[in-house]
Motif scaffolding. Structure first.
Motif, mmCIF file in Angstrom:
data_model
loop_
_atom_site.group_PDB
_atom_site.id
_atom_site.type_symbol
_atom_site.label_atom_id
_atom_site.label_comp_id
_atom_site.label_asym_id
_atom_site.label_seq_id
_atom_site.Cartn_x
_atom_site.Cartn_y
_atom_site.Cartn_z
ATOM 1 N N ILE A 10 0.858 -1.172 0.000
ATOM 2 C CA ILE A 10 0.000 0.000 0.000
ATOM 3 C C ILE A 10 0.899 1.229 0.000
ATOM 4 O O ILE A 10 1.582 1.510 0.990
ATOM 5 C CB ILE A 10 -0.944 0.033 1.219
ATOM 6 N N HIS A 18 -6.972 9.931 2.643
ATOM 7 C CA HIS A 18 -7.637 8.709 2.201
ATOM 8 C C HIS A 18 -6.787 7.464 2.475
ATOM 9 O O HIS A 18 -7.303 6.345 2.484
ATOM 10 C CB HIS A 18 -7.937 8.765 0.701
ATOM 11 N N CYS A 19 -5.511 7.665 2.685
ATOM 12 C CA CYS A 19 -4.584 6.535 2.818
ATOM 13 C C CYS A 19 -4.804 5.718 4.093
ATOM 14 O O CYS A 19 -4.702 4.493 4.075
ATOM 15 C CB CYS A 19 -3.144 7.028 2.761
ATOM 16 N N THR A 22 -7.328 2.836 3.919
ATOM 17 C CA THR A 22 -6.858 1.724 3.095
ATOM 18 C C THR A 22 -5.828 0.898 3.845
ATOM 19 O O THR A 22 -5.881 -0.334 3.836
ATOM 20 C CB THR A 22 -6.279 2.259 1.766
ATOM 21 N N LEU A 69 -4.590 -1.090 -7.709
ATOM 22 C CA LEU A 69 -5.826 -0.412 -7.336
ATOM 23 C C LEU A 69 -5.497 1.017 -6.932
ATOM 24 O O LEU A 69 -4.567 1.238 -6.158
ATOM 25 C CB LEU A 69 -6.491 -1.115 -6.151
ATOM 26 N N GLU A 72 -8.982 5.199 -2.349
ATOM 27 C CA GLU A 72 -9.309 4.611 -1.054
ATOM 28 C C GLU A 72 -10.105 3.322 -1.235
ATOM 29 O O GLU A 72 -11.056 3.265 -2.017
ATOM 30 C CB GLU A 72 -10.125 5.607 -0.226
ATOM 31 N N LYS A 73 -9.711 2.282 -0.513
ATOM 32 C CA LYS A 73 -10.402 0.988 -0.530
ATOM 33 C C LYS A 73 -10.692 0.577 0.906
ATOM 34 O O LYS A 73 -9.819 0.650 1.775
ATOM 35 C CB LYS A 73 -9.550 -0.098 -1.196
ATOM 36 N N SER A 74 -11.898 0.122 1.138
ATOM 37 C CA SER A 74 -12.262 -0.371 2.465
ATOM 38 C C SER A 74 -11.770 -1.803 2.627
ATOM 39 O O SER A 74 -11.363 -2.457 1.662
ATOM 40 C CB SER A 74 -13.781 -0.332 2.637
ATOM 41 N N GLU A 76 -13.624 -4.300 3.135
ATOM 42 C CA GLU A 76 -14.545 -5.124 2.342
ATOM 43 C C GLU A 76 -14.163 -5.099 0.872
ATOM 44 O O GLU A 76 -14.214 -6.132 0.209
ATOM 45 C CB GLU A 76 -15.993 -4.648 2.541
ATOM 46 N N ASP A 77 -13.785 -3.926 0.373
ATOM 47 C CA ASP A 77 -13.343 -3.819 -1.030
ATOM 48 C C ASP A 77 -12.125 -4.714 -1.275
ATOM 49 O O ASP A 77 -12.082 -5.465 -2.246
ATOM 50 C CB ASP A 77 -12.949 -2.376 -1.379
ATOM 51 N N LEU A 78 -11.151 -4.615 -0.395
ATOM 52 C CA LEU A 78 -9.925 -5.402 -0.555
ATOM 53 C C LEU A 78 -10.198 -6.892 -0.431
ATOM 54 O O LEU A 78 -9.657 -7.698 -1.213
ATOM 55 C CB LEU A 78 -8.880 -4.965 0.488
ATOM 56 N N ILE A 81 -11.702 -8.206 -3.645
ATOM 57 C CA ILE A 81 -10.716 -8.280 -4.728
ATOM 58 C C ILE A 81 -9.784 -9.476 -4.533
ATOM 59 O O ILE A 81 -9.395 -10.121 -5.500
ATOM 60 C CB ILE A 81 -9.929 -6.957 -4.800
#
Length: 83
Positions: A10, A18-19, A22, A69, A72-74, A76-78, A81
């Protein structure tokens, strides 16, 4: 419930608001799965990696050196994926 070992890098900037979300999501997933490692990298400290991965904005997640990617990814998003 990962079947194979996975690695997430990351890339962040300490000024990025936003980091943090994530990184927290990725680290939480890594803590839950022995098959996942998640490493936070301050892009400002590693210009060679910025060039290698062609980082233009953060956060940027690189999964298994295959998938990139942006944004910002939550957690749940990660997780979705990685499945």
């Amino acid at each position: 419930k990962l079947k194979n070992d996975s690695e997430m890098k990351i890339f962040v900037s300490l000024a990025c608001h936003h980091c943090a979300a994530t990184v927290i999501g990725a680290q939480h997933l890594a803590a839950m799965s022995p098959k996942l490692t998640a490493t936070m990298i301050d892009a400002n400290l590693y210009p060679d990696l910025v060039e290698k991965y062609k980082i233009e904005r953060v956060p940027m997640v690189v999964i298994n050196e295959e998938k990139t990617l942006l944004g910002e990814k939550s957690m749940e998003d990660l997780a979705a994926i990685l499945e």
